[in-house]
Design a protein around this motif. Sequence first.
Motif, mmCIF file in Angstrom:
data_model
loop_
_atom_site.group_PDB
_atom_site.id
_atom_site.type_symbol
_atom_site.label_atom_id
_atom_site.label_comp_id
_atom_site.label_asym_id
_atom_site.label_seq_id
_atom_site.Cartn_x
_atom_site.Cartn_y
_atom_site.Cartn_z
ATOM 1 N N THR A 1 7.643 5.270 -11.830
ATOM 2 C CA THR A 1 8.930 5.474 -11.167
ATOM 3 C C THR A 1 9.421 6.895 -11.409
ATOM 4 O OG1 THR A 1 10.106 4.597 -13.095
ATOM 5 C CG2 THR A 1 9.610 3.045 -11.311
ATOM 6 N N TYR A 2 10.227 7.382 -10.508
ATOM 7 C CA TYR A 2 10.712 8.758 -10.556
ATOM 8 C C TYR A 2 12.195 8.758 -10.179
ATOM 9 C CZ TYR A 2 5.678 9.246 -9.973
ATOM 10 O OH TYR A 2 4.318 9.119 -10.102
ATOM 11 N N TYR A 3 12.956 9.631 -10.813
ATOM 12 C CA TYR A 3 14.385 9.705 -10.556
ATOM 13 C C TYR A 3 14.846 11.150 -10.513
ATOM 14 C CZ TYR A 3 14.276 4.802 -11.942
ATOM 15 O OH TYR A 3 13.984 3.455 -12.026
ATOM 16 N N SER A 4 15.871 11.394 -9.716
ATOM 17 C CA SER A 4 16.509 12.701 -9.771
ATOM 18 C C SER A 4 17.330 12.776 -11.058
ATOM 19 C CB SER A 4 17.413 12.906 -8.558
ATOM 20 O OG SER A 4 18.527 12.030 -8.615
ATOM 21 N N ASP A 5 17.576 13.977 -11.509
ATOM 22 C CA ASP A 5 18.344 14.151 -12.741
ATOM 23 C C ASP A 5 19.755 13.576 -12.606
ATOM 24 O OD1 ASP A 5 16.929 17.404 -13.599
ATOM 25 O OD2 ASP A 5 16.219 15.363 -13.984
ATOM 26 N N SER A 6 20.295 13.614 -11.409
ATOM 27 C CA SER A 6 21.676 13.176 -11.205
ATOM 28 C C SER A 6 21.866 11.667 -11.344
ATOM 29 C CB SER A 6 22.176 13.640 -9.836
ATOM 30 O OG SER A 6 21.392 13.070 -8.805
ATOM 31 N N LYS B 1 19.349 9.645 -13.154
ATOM 32 C CA LYS B 1 18.521 9.141 -14.253
ATOM 33 C C LYS B 1 19.400 8.494 -15.320
ATOM 34 C CE LYS B 1 15.090 11.752 -14.914
ATOM 35 N NZ LYS B 1 14.236 12.907 -15.293
ATOM 36 N N GLY B 2 19.018 7.293 -15.729
ATOM 37 C CA GLY B 2 19.790 6.563 -16.718
ATOM 38 C C GLY B 2 20.857 5.669 -16.129
ATOM 39 N N ARG B 3 21.154 5.839 -14.849
ATOM 40 C CA ARG B 3 22.182 5.013 -14.189
ATOM 41 C C ARG B 3 21.584 4.128 -13.100
ATOM 42 N NH1 ARG B 3 26.037 7.366 -11.245
ATOM 43 N NH2 ARG B 3 24.791 9.213 -10.707
ATOM 44 N N PHE B 4 20.556 4.630 -12.414
ATOM 45 C CA PHE B 4 19.927 3.896 -11.315
ATOM 46 C C PHE B 4 18.557 3.399 -11.750
ATOM 47 C CE2 PHE B 4 22.141 6.195 -7.496
ATOM 48 C CZ PHE B 4 23.374 5.945 -8.082
ATOM 49 N N THR B 5 18.152 2.263 -11.177
ATOM 50 C CA THR B 5 16.829 1.704 -11.455
ATOM 51 C C THR B 5 16.184 1.262 -10.148
ATOM 52 O OG1 THR B 5 17.572 0.905 -13.621
ATOM 53 C CG2 THR B 5 15.515 0.003 -12.746
ATOM 54 N N ILE B 6 14.984 1.761 -9.891
ATOM 55 C CA ILE B 6 14.237 1.349 -8.706
ATOM 56 C C ILE B 6 13.189 0.315 -9.112
ATOM 57 C CG2 ILE B 6 12.535 3.234 -8.890
ATOM 58 C CD1 ILE B 6 12.514 3.339 -5.808
ATOM 59 N N SER B 7 12.999 -0.672 -8.261
ATOM 60 C CA SER B 7 11.988 -1.692 -8.513
ATOM 61 C C SER B 7 11.483 -2.210 -7.170
ATOM 62 C CB SER B 7 12.555 -2.840 -9.356
ATOM 63 O OG SER B 7 13.623 -3.477 -8.682
ATOM 64 N N ARG B 8 10.409 -2.963 -7.210
ATOM 65 C CA ARG B 8 9.864 -3.507 -5.970
ATOM 66 C C ARG B 8 9.265 -4.880 -6.221
ATOM 67 N NH1 ARG B 8 5.701 0.628 -3.786
ATOM 68 N NH2 ARG B 8 5.287 -0.989 -2.230
ATOM 69 N N ASP B 9 9.274 -5.673 -5.174
ATOM 70 C CA ASP B 9 8.636 -6.993 -5.189
ATOM 71 C C ASP B 9 7.687 -7.004 -4.004
ATOM 72 O OD1 ASP B 9 7.897 -9.650 -4.924
ATOM 73 O OD2 ASP B 9 9.851 -10.403 -5.535
ATOM 74 N N ALA C 1 11.977 6.997 -6.613
ATOM 75 C CA ALA C 1 10.762 6.569 -5.930
ATOM 76 C C ALA C 1 9.931 5.707 -6.865
ATOM 77 C CB ALA C 1 9.941 7.769 -5.451
ATOM 78 N N ILE C 2 9.051 4.908 -6.264
ATOM 79 C CA ILE C 2 8.203 4.017 -7.042
ATOM 80 C C ILE C 2 6.841 3.952 -6.368
ATOM 81 C CG2 ILE C 2 9.057 1.971 -5.798
ATOM 82 C CD1 ILE C 2 8.808 0.443 -8.485
ATOM 83 N N ARG C 3 5.760 4.013 -7.170
ATOM 84 C CA ARG C 3 4.419 3.939 -6.616
ATOM 85 C C ARG C 3 4.119 2.527 -6.136
ATOM 86 N NH1 ARG C 3 2.762 8.951 -5.298
ATOM 87 N NH2 ARG C 3 3.007 10.392 -7.038
ATOM 88 N N TRP C 4 3.032 2.404 -5.395
ATOM 89 C CA TRP C 4 2.725 1.130 -4.755
ATOM 90 C C TRP C 4 2.550 -0.004 -5.759
ATOM 91 C CZ3 TRP C 4 -1.792 -1.612 -5.602
ATOM 92 C CH2 TRP C 4 -2.782 -0.943 -6.327
ATOM 93 N N GLY D 1 0.788 -1.221 0.000
ATOM 94 C CA GLY D 1 0.000 0.000 0.000
ATOM 95 C C GLY D 1 0.821 1.273 0.000
ATOM 96 N N TYR D 2 2.120 1.164 0.081
ATOM 97 C CA TYR D 2 2.978 2.328 0.244
ATOM 98 C C TYR D 2 3.778 2.629 -1.018
ATOM 99 C CZ TYR D 2 2.133 2.197 5.253
ATOM 100 O OH TYR D 2 1.543 2.231 6.481
ATOM 101 N N ALA D 3 3.962 3.923 -1.261
ATOM 102 C CA ALA D 3 4.983 4.342 -2.205
ATOM 103 C C ALA D 3 6.328 4.239 -1.487
ATOM 104 C CB ALA D 3 4.741 5.779 -2.650
ATOM 105 N N MET D 4 7.365 3.885 -2.227
ATOM 106 C CA MET D 4 8.679 3.707 -1.637
ATOM 107 C C MET D 4 9.683 4.636 -2.301
ATOM 108 S SD MET D 4 8.094 1.440 0.632
ATOM 109 C CE MET D 4 9.783 1.108 1.126
ATOM 110 N N GLY D 5 10.574 5.174 -1.500
ATOM 111 C CA GLY D 5 11.574 6.083 -2.046
ATOM 112 C C GLY D 5 12.961 5.774 -1.516
ATOM 113 N N TRP D 6 13.947 6.201 -2.283
ATOM 114 C CA TRP D 6 15.343 6.178 -1.843
ATOM 115 C C TRP D 6 15.845 7.616 -1.799
ATOM 116 C CZ3 TRP D 6 17.997 2.068 -0.028
ATOM 117 C CH2 TRP D 6 17.534 0.792 -0.331
ATOM 118 N N PHE D 7 16.496 7.950 -0.703
ATOM 119 C CA PHE D 7 17.132 9.242 -0.533
ATOM 120 C C PHE D 7 18.585 8.995 -0.138
ATOM 121 C CE2 PHE D 7 13.506 12.197 -0.601
ATOM 122 C CZ PHE D 7 12.466 11.294 -0.556
ATOM 123 N N ARG D 8 19.403 10.023 -0.237
ATOM 124 C CA ARG D 8 20.784 9.879 0.190
ATOM 125 C C ARG D 8 21.249 11.166 0.854
ATOM 126 N NH1 ARG D 8 23.724 9.625 -5.789
ATOM 127 N NH2 ARG D 8 23.465 11.846 -6.331
#
Length: 124
Positions: free
Chosen positions: A58-63, A65-73, A50-53, A31-38
Amino acid sequence: QVQLVESGGGLVQAGGSLRLSCAASGRTFSGYAMGWFRQAPGKEREFVAAIRWSGGSTYYSDSVKGRFTISRDNGKNTVFLQMDSLKPEDTAVYYCAAGGRTVKPGDPSEYNYWGQGTQVTVSS
């Protein structure tokens, strides 16, 4: 309550890859959206991805984008951050966070639960 535990951080050379995991327990994970911050030393916490439930958005910072991939199981209550082509400026403590379905992805104040963080160090 949702408990979040990150893993997968470490030391890697520039150009290398790491895969971070965030295991959730407690209330229904799906039920939750999940995000990564640093957060790097002396700097404010910044949004990474970040990724919706449902996993459909999916959403990425410009810094990153194209290098990182978020996913969920959702079946395993886990969210992942695949980090490729790492740069020294990616060095930081990486935090996993959980927020409501309508969370603004890049706004840390919208997330209700946070993990303790995992250190990522990229050497040049």
